[in-house]
Design a protein around this motif. Structure first.
Motif: not given
Length: 211
Positions: A136, A158, A162, A164, A201, A205-206
């Motif tokens: 991240i 980012a 790709h 976050p 995040i 998104q993890y």
């Protein structure tokens, strides 16, 4: 005002504060990461927690939000060249599932070549991704034509790798005197906002890259 009205007013006030606190607890409970996930927060004084108690730093607050181990691997004054040299040993020692990368501020403050800063950050991201670590990236702001905005190369990185990006949270903090302790460092309240942004995040998104 009668005694009865005073009692009613006090009771209503207590109920209101209780509701607000419950709402805050519920908000904190919305964050999630799988059990036994290890997170390394890597960076400079913003990560270390400049001039705040250890439990007010964003890694400490993030650990409380996610109920998991968050290692504070911040070193005050570090630029990305030194960070790039230090990162391999940190990853080897802690073997994290997630790396939060927040560096570049000292490069910006010292007027260093930001092309080199971008290159250093790119190598850090690649180093982590080769070890199947979810990265991240936290965007750091800089002064741009009399306004403070996140340096554009963070968005480029980012997109390229790709990952976050927490692109505007430090920008928001730096532009609000109530959220910072000096021109560049968050206060405890600012760190709370930063930790919640990163927790959001992680929750949304993890992906475990070792699966």
């Amino acid at each position: 005002m009668s005694f009865f009205k005073i009692v009613v007013l006090i009771a209503a006030t207590i109920a209101l504060f209780s509701f607000i606190n419950n709402q805050e607890d519920e908000d904190d409970g919305n964050y999630f990461v799988p059990e036994k996930t290890t997170i390394v927060a890597f960076g400079d004084s913003i990560t270390k927690g400049y001039r705040v108690d250890d439990n007010a730093s964003y890694p400490a607050q993030l650990s409380n939000l996610l109920h998991t181990n968050v290692i504070n691997a911040g070193i005050s004054g570090e630029d990305t060249s030194r960070g790039l040299l230090r990162l391999p040993s940190v990853l080897k020692k802690y073997k994290p599932n997630i790396l939060i990368l927040c560096e570049g501020g000292n490069d910006i403050l010292r007027g260093q070549d930001l092309r080199k800063t971008k290159e250093n950050l790119a190598q850090m991201i690649q180093l982590a991704q080769k070890q199947h670590i979810f990265v991240i990236l936290v965007g750091v702001p800089k002064l741009d034509i009399l306004r403070v905005t996140t340096a554009s190369f963070y968005e480029d990185l980012a997109a390229q790798f790709h990952v976050p990006l927490a692109d505007d949270i430090l920008q928001t903090i730096v532009n609000d005197d109530t959220l910072k302790i000096d021109d560049v460092h968050p206060n405890a309240k600012g760190y709370t906002l930063l930790s919640k942004k990163i927790a959001e995040i992680v929750t949304n998104q993890y992906i475990d890259l070792n699966i």
